[in-house]
Design a protein around this motif. Structure first.
Motif, PDB file in Angstrom:
ATOM      1  N   VAL A   1       0.837  -1.204   0.000  1.00  0.00           N
ATOM      2  CA  VAL A   1       0.000   0.000   0.000  1.00  0.00           C
ATOM      3  C   VAL A   1       0.871   1.254   0.000  1.00  0.00           C
ATOM      4  CG1 VAL A   1      -1.582   1.367   1.428  1.00  0.00           C
ATOM      5  CG2 VAL A   1      -2.075  -1.032   0.966  1.00  0.00           C
ATOM      6  N   LEU A   2       1.925   1.256   0.796  1.00  0.00           N
ATOM      7  CA  LEU A   2       2.827   2.405   0.824  1.00  0.00           C
ATOM      8  C   LEU A   2       3.458   2.629  -0.549  1.00  0.00           C
ATOM      9  CD1 LEU A   2       4.638   1.868   4.251  1.00  0.00           C
ATOM     10  CD2 LEU A   2       2.715   3.382   3.735  1.00  0.00           C
ATOM     11  N   TYR A   3       3.847   1.536  -1.201  1.00  0.00           N
ATOM     12  CA  TYR A   3       4.424   1.649  -2.545  1.00  0.00           C
ATOM     13  C   TYR A   3       3.392   2.200  -3.523  1.00  0.00           C
ATOM     14  CZ  TYR A   3       6.520   0.176  -6.986  1.00  0.00           C
ATOM     15  OH  TYR A   3       7.020   0.149  -8.265  1.00  0.00           O
ATOM     16  N   GLY A   4       2.176   1.696  -3.450  1.00  0.00           N
ATOM     17  CA  GLY A   4       1.130   2.192  -4.341  1.00  0.00           C
ATOM     18  C   GLY A   4       0.838   3.659  -4.125  1.00  0.00           C
ATOM     19  N   ARG A   5       0.817   4.103  -2.868  1.00  0.00           N
ATOM     20  CA  ARG A   5       0.596   5.526  -2.579  1.00  0.00           C
ATOM     21  C   ARG A   5       1.710   6.383  -3.194  1.00  0.00           C
ATOM     22  NH1 ARG A   5      -3.044   7.188   1.174  1.00  0.00           N
ATOM     23  NH2 ARG A   5      -4.031   5.639   2.544  1.00  0.00           N
ATOM     24  N   HIS A   6       2.927   5.916  -3.073  1.00  0.00           N
ATOM     25  CA  HIS A   6       4.058   6.634  -3.668  1.00  0.00           C
ATOM     26  C   HIS A   6       3.874   6.749  -5.177  1.00  0.00           C
ATOM     27  CE1 HIS A   6       8.194   7.854  -4.501  1.00  0.00           C
ATOM     28  NE2 HIS A   6       8.315   6.816  -5.320  1.00  0.00           N
ATOM     29  N   LEU A   7       3.453   5.679  -5.802  1.00  0.00           N
ATOM     30  CA  LEU A   7       3.251   5.701  -7.250  1.00  0.00           C
ATOM     31  C   LEU A   7       2.124   6.659  -7.646  1.00  0.00           C
ATOM     32  CD1 LEU A   7       3.581   1.888  -8.002  1.00  0.00           C
ATOM     33  CD2 LEU A   7       5.214   3.671  -8.630  1.00  0.00           C
ATOM     34  N   LEU A   8       1.071   6.738  -6.830  1.00  0.00           N
ATOM     35  CA  LEU A   8      -0.006   7.684  -7.138  1.00  0.00           C
ATOM     36  C   LEU A   8       0.497   9.123  -7.070  1.00  0.00           C
ATOM     37  CD1 LEU A   8      -3.163   6.191  -5.361  1.00  0.00           C
ATOM     38  CD2 LEU A   8      -2.521   6.057  -7.773  1.00  0.00           C
ATOM     39  N   GLY A   9       1.400   9.393  -6.124  1.00  0.00           N
ATOM     40  CA  GLY A   9       2.006  10.725  -6.080  1.00  0.00           C
ATOM     41  C   GLY A   9       2.827  11.006  -7.322  1.00  0.00           C
ATOM     42  N   ARG A  10       3.575  10.032  -7.763  1.00  0.00           N
ATOM     43  CA  ARG A  10       4.345  10.168  -9.004  1.00  0.00           C
ATOM     44  C   ARG A  10       3.414  10.349 -10.206  1.00  0.00           C
ATOM     45  NH1 ARG A  10       9.492  11.749  -8.800  1.00  0.00           N
ATOM     46  NH2 ARG A  10      11.017  10.097  -8.404  1.00  0.00           N
ATOM     47  N   LEU A  11       2.293   9.636 -10.170  1.00  0.00           N
ATOM     48  CA  LEU A  11       1.298   9.741 -11.249  1.00  0.00           C
ATOM     49  C   LEU A  11       0.794  11.179 -11.384  1.00  0.00           C
ATOM     50  CD1 LEU A  11      -1.698   7.329 -11.792  1.00  0.00           C
ATOM     51  CD2 LEU A  11      -2.077   9.768 -11.718  1.00  0.00           C
ATOM     52  N   GLN A  12       0.484  11.811 -10.260  1.00  0.00           N
ATOM     53  CA  GLN A  12      -0.011  13.188 -10.288  1.00  0.00           C
ATOM     54  C   GLN A  12       1.029  14.120 -10.888  1.00  0.00           C
ATOM     55  OE1 GLN A  12      -3.059  13.661  -9.802  1.00  0.00           O
ATOM     56  NE2 GLN A  12      -3.824  13.143  -7.770  1.00  0.00           N
ATOM     57  N   GLN A  13       2.297  13.892 -10.553  1.00  0.00           N
ATOM     58  CA  GLN A  13       3.365  14.693 -11.144  1.00  0.00           C
ATOM     59  C   GLN A  13       3.412  14.522 -12.659  1.00  0.00           C
ATOM     60  OE1 GLN A  13       6.888  13.326  -9.044  1.00  0.00           O
ATOM     61  NE2 GLN A  13       6.941  15.211  -7.834  1.00  0.00           N
ATOM     62  N   ALA A  14       3.306  13.262 -13.095  1.00  0.00           N
ATOM     63  CA  ALA A  14       3.375  12.985 -14.535  1.00  0.00           C
ATOM     64  C   ALA A  14       2.205  13.647 -15.271  1.00  0.00           C
ATOM     65  CB  ALA A  14       3.373  11.479 -14.779  1.00  0.00           C
ATOM     66  N   ARG A  15       1.027  13.607 -14.686  1.00  0.00           N
ATOM     67  CA  ARG A  15      -0.131  14.247 -15.321  1.00  0.00           C
ATOM     68  C   ARG A  15       0.060  15.750 -15.412  1.00  0.00           C
ATOM     69  NH1 ARG A  15      -5.699  12.208 -12.782  1.00  0.00           N
ATOM     70  NH2 ARG A  15      -6.421  13.794 -14.247  1.00  0.00           N
ATOM     71  N   SER A  16       0.589  16.350 -14.339  1.00  0.00           N
ATOM     72  CA  SER A  16       0.816  17.799 -14.346  1.00  0.00           C
ATOM     73  C   SER A  16       1.831  18.190 -15.415  1.00  0.00           C
ATOM     74  CB  SER A  16       1.309  18.265 -12.970  1.00  0.00           C
ATOM     75  OG  SER A  16       0.336  18.006 -11.981  1.00  0.00           O
ATOM     76  N   ALA A  17       2.785  17.288 -15.681  1.00  0.00           N
ATOM     77  CA  ALA A  17       3.806  17.558 -16.700  1.00  0.00           C
ATOM     78  C   ALA A  17       3.345  17.180 -18.100  1.00  0.00           C
ATOM     79  CB  ALA A  17       5.088  16.802 -16.356  1.00  0.00           C
ATOM     80  N   GLY A  18       2.112  16.697 -18.225  1.00  0.00           N
ATOM     81  CA  GLY A  18       1.595  16.316 -19.531  1.00  0.00           C
ATOM     82  C   GLY A  18       2.133  15.002 -20.049  1.00  0.00           C
ATOM     83  N   GLU A  19       2.671  14.170 -19.159  1.00  0.00           N
ATOM     84  CA  GLU A  19       3.252  12.885 -19.571  1.00  0.00           C
ATOM     85  C   GLU A  19       2.189  11.795 -19.416  1.00  0.00           C
ATOM     86  OE1 GLU A  19       6.545  12.547 -16.942  1.00  0.00           O
ATOM     87  OE2 GLU A  19       7.713  14.127 -17.923  1.00  0.00           O
TER      88      GLU A  19
END
Length: 404
Positions: A248-266
């Motif tokens: 779960v901790l790993y998945g939460r970290h990935l969701l944070g990375r996901l938000q960054q990628a979306r903000s960057a248009g990736e």
């Protein structure tokens, strides 16, 4: 103890940890009362001592002389209103009630199990009287006698007898596992720096402890040291965590990375991160099928990452069955239903649980989500058909109703 405010605080929080992972639907008064009941736990010689009086609760009851069971029982359905308005009363009475039910010798334990398992929907105070066959006014007087006149007594259990014929097995805990659990509790109490030290010490004892790596990675992720967290999570996965919390901790970290990628248009990277996060939450539910938060986060991964809506809906449905008072889960479910052309169910969610649990504010948010989705569909259809002026008009209407 010096860092955490006392052993009792650690035990209290550890009871919450166990309850949340195993019995997510228990009422608030039982959750807090049980944590206080065990907070005085101690090992003395060959015995475990359970249920010693909590002095501050006895003092509060003596000073105020008031026990209102309706107030406490009605705070058990997820509302924090009573707790915030009179925390001293709530915690003292919750502790006293749990102590009476478990240690008074009245044989009420089986009825307590029946009460906690009931899903009939009755008001908690009404259900309590029905299950226990006790009038609350009479029980309040009995509690006053038990807690103040006689004084609650502790019980003891012989350590040597644990497991004999009961199906319980005991084993010594490895130093690294103890430190990892202690670090997780420290983190729950808000001390990220000390928690990180505990996880590092755990790895010094056992450099191949995947769960300690995952916990340390989480600390780094929270501190926005994301590249370090990436490396530590990779090490945790390579070693193979045994605790569902690590996934779960790993998945939460990935969701944070996901938000960054979306903000960057990736978009492509965001979708890949969403699939990884969903896989992590699936791994957690494989290890613990009733892990409510993992099912909730699985639904969130499908929503945020644009993954298959049907699988996300199934995850949220499972989470809601375990956490029926979480209004945010119903809202995420509504969003996925709209993506899956489930307009009828989305409207039922808006008019049903969202308004019932969240009030008109959540109901209006749900209405806005539905109306905006319909306008955007009309806009896209018009644009595909070459009716650009109509498409612009629909988009303008969507913007006009959007408050988020």
């Amino acid at each position: 103890p010096r860092l955490l405010g006392g052993v009792g605080v650690v035990i209290h929080e550890y009871v919450h940890y166990l309850v949340s992972y195993n019995f997510p639907k228990v009422p608030r008064w039982f959750n807090e009362g049980l944590a206080e009941y065990y907070s005085t736990f101690a090992i003395e010689g060959d015995y475990a001592v359970i249920g010693r009086p909590v002095d501050r609760h006895v003092a509060w009851l003596r000073r105020h002389g008031r026990i209102d069971l309706v107030d406490v029982l009605e705070a058990g359905g997820g509302s924090s209103r009573h707790v915030e308005s009179d925390a001293g009363h709530f915690y003292a009475v919750s502790w006293g009630l749990v102590h009476y039910l478990l240690s008074s010798g009245t044989g009420l334990g089986p009825k307590l199990a029946t009460f906690l398992a009931d899903s009939s929907g009755y008001a908690p105070s009404v259900l309590f009287e029905e299950v226990f066959q006790l009038r609350l006014e009479d029980l309040e007087k009995e509690l006053e006698r038990y807690l103040l006149a006689d004084g609650p007594r502790a019980g003891s259990v012989a350590l040597a007898g644990l497991g004999n014929g009961s199906g319980v097995r005991t084993r010594s805990a490895a130093e690294a596992d103890v430190l990892t659990d202690l670090g997780a509790l420290t983190l729950r109490l808000g001390d990220e720096i000390e928690a990180g030290r505990q996880f590092e010490l755990a790895l010094a004892y056992d450099p191949e402890n995947g769960d300690a790596y995952a916990e340390l990675a989480h600390v780094r992720s929270v501190a926005q040291r994301l590249e370090e967290a990436d490396v530590l999570f990779a090490q945790a996965l390579e070693l193979g965590p045994r605790d569902e919390r690590s996934f779960v901790l790993y998945g939460r970290h990935l969701l944070g990375r996901l938000q960054q990628a979306r903000s960057a248009g990736e978009a492509e990277r965001a979708n890949a991160l969403a699939r990884q996060a969903a896989g992590a939450f699936r791994a957690a539910t494989d290890l613990k099928p009733d892990f409510a938060e993992a099912w909730a986060l699985l639904g969130a991964a499908h929503l945020l990452g644009g993954l298959d809506a049907t699988a996300g809906i199934a995850g949220l449905d499972r989470a809601i069955s375990l956490l029926p008072d979480r209004v945010d889960l119903y809202f995420q479910l509504l969003q996925l239903e709209l993506r899956n052309d489930g307009l009828d169910r989305a409207r039922r969610l808006a008019d049903g649980p969202l308004r019932r649990l969240g009030g008109e504010e959540w109901g209006l948010r749900a209405d806005e989500e539905i109306d905006r989705t319909l306008l955007l569909r009309q806009a896209n259809r018009a644009i595909r058909e070459g009716r650009l002026d109509d498409g612009r008009a629909f988009l303008a209407d969507a913007i006009g109703i959007t408050t988020d």
